[in-house]
Design a protein around this motif. Structure first.
Motif, mmCIF file in Angstrom:
data_model
loop_
_atom_site.group_PDB
_atom_site.id
_atom_site.type_symbol
_atom_site.label_atom_id
_atom_site.label_comp_id
_atom_site.label_asym_id
_atom_site.label_seq_id
_atom_site.Cartn_x
_atom_site.Cartn_y
_atom_site.Cartn_z
ATOM 1 N N VAL A 297 41.608 63.731 37.367
ATOM 2 C CA VAL A 297 41.322 63.499 38.588
ATOM 3 C C VAL A 297 41.929 61.695 38.780
ATOM 4 N N HIS A 298 41.536 61.508 37.983
ATOM 5 C CA HIS A 298 41.530 59.370 37.913
ATOM 6 C C HIS A 298 43.564 59.464 38.135
ATOM 7 N N LEU A 299 43.609 59.891 36.835
ATOM 8 C CA LEU A 299 45.481 60.279 37.039
ATOM 9 C C LEU A 299 45.766 60.244 37.991
ATOM 10 N N ILE A 300 44.972 61.134 38.514
ATOM 11 C CA ILE A 300 45.980 61.958 39.983
ATOM 12 C C ILE A 300 45.441 61.003 41.350
ATOM 13 N N ARG A 301 44.380 60.181 41.183
ATOM 14 C CA ARG A 301 43.986 59.120 42.228
ATOM 15 C C ARG A 301 44.896 57.805 41.850
ATOM 16 N N ALA A 302 44.860 58.041 40.790
ATOM 17 C CA ALA A 302 45.566 56.407 40.813
ATOM 18 C C ALA A 302 46.732 56.963 41.894
ATOM 19 N N ILE A 303 47.468 57.352 42.060
ATOM 20 C CA ILE A 303 48.662 57.119 42.474
ATOM 21 C C ILE A 303 48.464 57.071 43.827
ATOM 22 N N GLU A 304 47.755 57.208 44.137
ATOM 23 C CA GLU A 304 47.525 57.179 45.809
ATOM 24 C C GLU A 304 47.404 55.717 46.102
ATOM 25 N N PHE B 201 40.206 57.747 50.310
ATOM 26 C CA PHE B 201 40.918 57.072 49.807
ATOM 27 C C PHE B 201 41.168 56.070 51.410
ATOM 28 N N GLU B 202 40.155 55.981 52.484
ATOM 29 C CA GLU B 202 40.406 54.305 53.606
ATOM 30 C C GLU B 202 39.827 53.533 52.612
ATOM 31 N N GLN B 203 39.371 53.864 52.262
ATOM 32 C CA GLN B 203 38.291 52.378 51.806
ATOM 33 C C GLN B 203 39.187 51.394 50.499
ATOM 34 N N LYS B 204 39.546 52.304 49.681
ATOM 35 C CA LYS B 204 41.024 51.976 48.881
ATOM 36 C C LYS B 204 41.542 51.150 49.631
ATOM 37 N N GLY C 166 29.746 40.409 40.915
ATOM 38 C CA GLY C 166 28.637 40.296 41.361
ATOM 39 C C GLY C 166 28.604 41.263 43.266
ATOM 40 N N GLY C 167 30.143 41.864 43.180
ATOM 41 C CA GLY C 167 30.114 42.916 44.584
ATOM 42 C C GLY C 167 30.808 42.140 45.725
ATOM 43 N N ASN C 168 31.015 41.625 45.353
ATOM 44 C CA ASN C 168 31.769 40.139 46.395
ATOM 45 C C ASN C 168 33.567 41.113 46.727
ATOM 46 N N ASP C 169 33.386 41.542 46.441
ATOM 47 C CA ASP C 169 34.612 42.791 47.171
ATOM 48 C C ASP C 169 35.590 41.769 48.612
ATOM 49 N N GLY D 86 52.841 34.136 41.081
ATOM 50 C CA GLY D 86 52.084 35.735 40.648
ATOM 51 C C GLY D 86 51.026 35.887 39.800
ATOM 52 N N ASN D 87 50.295 34.933 39.785
ATOM 53 C CA ASN D 87 48.916 35.516 39.491
ATOM 54 C C ASN D 87 47.974 35.850 40.129
ATOM 55 N N GLY D 88 48.190 36.099 41.696
ATOM 56 C CA GLY D 88 47.475 36.499 43.125
ATOM 57 C C GLY D 88 47.356 38.022 42.522
ATOM 58 N N GLU D 89 48.672 38.135 42.991
ATOM 59 C CA GLU D 89 48.504 39.401 43.054
ATOM 60 C C GLU D 89 48.257 40.547 42.218
ATOM 61 N N GLN D 90 48.549 40.058 40.387
ATOM 62 C CA GLN D 90 48.235 40.733 39.335
ATOM 63 C C GLN D 90 46.751 40.047 39.356
ATOM 64 N N SER D 91 45.617 39.272 39.846
ATOM 65 C CA SER D 91 44.160 38.934 39.479
ATOM 66 C C SER D 91 43.685 40.458 40.507
ATOM 67 N N TYR D 92 44.259 40.844 41.765
ATOM 68 C CA TYR D 92 43.741 41.117 42.645
ATOM 69 C C TYR D 92 44.165 43.000 42.603
ATOM 70 N N ALA D 93 45.375 43.236 41.446
ATOM 71 C CA ALA D 93 45.452 44.497 41.284
ATOM 72 C C ALA D 93 44.176 44.430 39.797
ATOM 73 N N ARG D 94 43.879 43.719 39.131
ATOM 74 C CA ARG D 94 43.332 43.969 38.200
ATOM 75 C C ARG D 94 41.869 44.267 38.363
ATOM 76 N N PHE D 95 41.179 43.673 40.476
ATOM 77 C CA PHE D 95 39.952 44.059 40.821
ATOM 78 C C PHE D 95 40.337 45.353 41.428
ATOM 79 N N LEU D 96 41.204 45.526 41.775
ATOM 80 C CA LEU D 96 41.043 46.667 42.201
ATOM 81 C C LEU D 96 41.738 48.330 41.423
ATOM 82 N N ARG D 97 42.043 47.973 40.244
ATOM 83 C CA ARG D 97 41.671 48.961 39.024
ATOM 84 C C ARG D 97 40.447 49.510 38.517
ATOM 85 N N ALA D 98 39.709 48.150 38.956
ATOM 86 C CA ALA D 98 38.580 48.079 38.450
ATOM 87 C C ALA D 98 37.514 48.646 39.420
ATOM 88 N N MET D 99 37.733 49.207 40.721
ATOM 89 C CA MET D 99 37.174 50.133 42.005
ATOM 90 C C MET D 99 36.696 51.401 41.470
#
Length: 741
Positions: A515-522, A458-461, A423-426, A439-452
């Motif tokens: 590009v996605h691999l490079i920017r993942a390290i950000e 960079f600043e938005q991320k 729904g775009g409620n980031d 630890g599920n909180g960190e894992q779930s939020y990581a899944r959200f960031l992965r989907a960005m």
């Protein structure tokens, strides 16, 4: 269409955040949406947290009718949850002392029946819950109202006019007391308008009694039929038993539903029930009345003795509805009425039932099990609101300090996180991810960031990552998990390395995946705690690029890394050494570029000797620098690290490093050789330098030749050496390996 001004997702999160920030005990978890707070803060009917949640559902805007209906049912369910837990937690409070009806009657035998009945209810936890449920079931759902009825004044006005006219004509007329139509069914009937008015009047009175609005029902009777039997019944009688017995007799006639509701006569009342709540109300009201009556009779006292003299309601003593709430819901489950049977399967009514029975953990486990197949039984537009409700039920129960099954709660919250993401409620994701356990909180939020969006600035991320800090999530863990998931997914779809020497790619543009691999390290460069992991993960990606000969992508990755990575030391020090070796490689490539750039700016033949001399001097210095850097790399055990680690990761890393050496060491030697030979016509010593490189390649100390053999490049290098030797002889040398200066 009905309208709703704001999304409940945002308003629910705001309500919970406001209450917890204000009332939760100070500490690391005070900002979480499920930290414990006082039960009165959650349950207060006027200003409690649940009431605030209900208030957000009342701010309606445009929506499909079925969504509006679901929203109203959710509102109704929250009202019941608030009432039930307020009753239970208040009685569980150590300061609560239940009253005693026996002591009350012993101290004052003349205690009014109403006061004694209230004490009977308050002293018994089961009766107290039943009374709470009855109050809830008699309250009107949001946006509902009594059926409209024409305002009339006076007693049977049309019939009175008809009788008066008959009397003027000399005809016999009956008495118009309230029971005249019952006393003689074949006699005088009501006039047309009065007869027509009786149906909506009875419907309105039934609705008012059904919703506990007895005062309003009496007012309607007073305005429209001052001496009606309904008005008499509604006002009751000080002799409760006699009054109930009279109502029961009347209830066998046309107005049976109304009178049955007044005295909770279950057999007569059930046929008038239409909804799930109607049936539940009828059963609970009957059981509550029956239990109060039994206790009342056992207490004695003045009023009970008077009832005994006047006569008891023996018929009402028949126990047609035995048992408690379990039996009530068993009876509801057996109702074949379409609307009631459907309601029994509705998730909100199921939730109400389980909360009433004190089985909230079972409810949550059952709903969590249904999540994978929820779309099979729930309309798409209703899934989001339903998951939101159960998520907030979890959070409210935790706020009240109630036991909540952890696995089920995690599954429900994760499902809601997916809905928020879609729904775009980031901005809401971190707050709810923080409510996951272990630890599920960190894992779930990581899944959200992965989907960005990988192309997000960079600043938005960084803002999205740091948002987790406000909810006490570990940003370092989140960043590491985000990158792990991105790289695992990317590498799983990458073809395995194939034997052979790939062509080194400097010119083609980067692919979207690169590009996605490079920017993942950000993600690992945003907080200092993850810089060591950034070092390790950037090495992983660098090996992937270089093992495929993608020098352009590897160089882009190196340029994207922060400068402070140079000073970072990983747990495995060879990771730092590996990074420095990549820096060394691209410094050498930059030195080659500098030679090409200066060579491309060669002065014209008409240029002066000084200009020619300065250019040649600068070019020679740059070529010498390339040669020196190449020799330094070849004699530094470049990308060779001693290790006893036999893990799968270490084994794969060694293979990739060996492949990179096989690709780039022959390439660097051959490229230097070509450069030295190319510019030896101006500077003869460069040809000598090229010939002497063979000694370094063949030296056992460095075993550079191994890389040529492994890559299948040795013959090509030997051919280049033969050509250089022939060139030396051609230029007048007597020794093929000694250049004449």
């Amino acid at each position: 269409m009905v309208t709703q001004s704001a999304s409940p997702d945002a308003t629910f999160a705001k309500v919970l955040a406001n209450y917890h920030s204000k009332y939760a005990e100070a500490g690391p978890s005070s900002a979480q949406l499920d930290s414990p707070i006082r039960y009165d803060v959650v349950l207060d009917e006027e200003s409690g947290m649940i009431s605030a949640l209900m208030g957000s559902l009342e701010e309606t805007g445009e929506m499909p009718p079925e969504v509006f209906e679901s929203l109203m049912l959710e509102h109704r369910t929250w009202a019941l949850i608030r009432a039930v837990y307020e009753n239970r937690l208040h009685r569980a409070d150590p300061e609560f002392v239940p009253p005693s009806s026996e002591e009350q009657i012993a101290q004052n035998p003349y205690t009014p029946p109403e006061a004694a009945a209230q004490t009977i209810v308050n002293e018994d936890s089961e009766l107290s819950l039943w009374a709470t449920l009855l109050d809830h079931l008699q309250s009107r759902p949001l946006f509902s109202s009594p059926p409209p009825i024409e305002a009339r004044h006076g007693y049977l006005p049309s019939t009175l006019r008809k009788v008066k006219k008959a009397r003027l004509d000399g005809k016999d007329t009956p008495s118009l007391d309230p029971d005249f139509t019952l006393r003689d069914p074949h006699g005088q009937a009501l006039a047309g308008e009065d007869e027509t008015y009786q149906t909506p009047l009875l419907e309105t009175l039934w609705d008012l009694v059904r919703h506990g609005e007895l005062d309003q029902a009496v007012t309607v009777c007073d305005e429209g039929a001052k001496e009606s039997p309904e008005a008499t019944a509604l006002t009751g009688n000080r002799s409760r038993a006699l009054w109930k017995k009279s109502c029961r007799a009347i209830a066998k006639n046309a107005e049976r539903a109304l009178y049955a509701a007044l005295i909770a006569d279950l057999p007569t009342l059930l046929p008038a029930c239409e909804s799930w709540e109607d049936y539940l109300w009828a059963h609970i009201q009957y059981r509550l009345e029956a239990r109060i009556d039994r206790k009342w009779h056992s207490l004695g006292g003045f009023w009970e003795q008077e009832d005994a003299l006047i006569g008891n309601d023996d018929e009402g003593a028949t126990d047609v509805g035995r048992g408690g709430l379990e039996e009530v819901f068993a009876s509801l489950a057996s109702v074949q009425s379409g609307s009631v049977a459907a309601a029994s399967q509705n998730p909100y009514y199921v939730a109400q039932k389980m909360v009433i029975l004190g089985r909230a953990p079972v409810l949550l486990n059952t709903f969590a099990d249904r999540l994978p197949t929820l779309a099979d039984s729930v309309a798409p537009d209703l899934i989001g609101p339903l998951v939101r409700f159960f998520t907030h039920l979890v959070l409210v129960l935790r706020s009240l300090g109630q036991d909540v099954p952890e696995d089920a709660a995690n599954d429900i919250i994760k499902a809601y996180l997916h809905i928020l993401e879609r729904g775009g409620n980031d901005a809401l994701v971190a707050a709810y991810a923080a409510c996951l356990r272990e630890g599920n909180g960190e894992q779930s939020y990581a899944r959200f960031l992965r989907a960005m969006d990988p192309d997000a600035p960079f600043e938005q991320k960084k803002e999205a990552l740091l948002r987790a800090q406000a909810h006490h999530l570990d940003t370092a863990v989140i960043a590491k998990e985000t990158v792990r998931m991105i790289l695992d997914e990317a590498f799983s779809s990458i073809p395995a390395l194939v034997p052979g020497e790939p062509e080194i790619n400097w010119l083609s543009s980067l692919s979207e995946r690169d590009v996605h691999l490079i920017r993942a390290i950000e993600w690992l460069t945003m907080v200092p705690e993850t810089l060591p992991e950034a070092l390790v993960r950037s090495n992983d990606v660098m090996r992937y690029f270089l093992a495929l000969g993608q020098a352009n992508a590897a160089h882009a990755l190196l340029r994207s890394l922060p400068s402070q990575l140079e000073a970072v030391r990983a747990d495995d020090e060879t990771q730092s050494d590996e990074h420095h070796d990549y820096v060394q490689l691209f410094q050498l490539f930059s030195a080659h570029d500098a030679v090409d750039e200066v060579a491309g700016r060669a002065p014209k033949e008409t240029a002066g000797r000084v200009e020619q001399h300065n250019w040649a001097k600068k070019l020679n210095a740059l070529i010498d620098d390339v040669a020196a850097q190449t020799r330094a790399l070849l004699t530094s055990s470049w990308l060779q690290f001693p290790s006893r680690d036999r893990s799968l990761y270490a084994s794969q890393r060694r293979k990739e490093l060996a492949r990179i050496r096989q690709i780039f060491i022959p390439y660097l030697v051959l490229r230097l050789h070509q450069m030295l030979v190319q510019y030896s016509d101006r500077t003869p010593r460069f040809l000598q330098d090229a010939l002497e490189m063979a000694s370094l390649v063949a030296a056992e100390d460095w075993r550079v030749y191994d890389e040529f053999v492994a890559a299948g490049s040795l013959e090509r290098y030997l051919e280049r050496m033969r050509e250089a030797s022939m060139l030396a002889l051609k230029r007048g040398s007597t020794d093929a390996f000694v250049v004449r200066q």
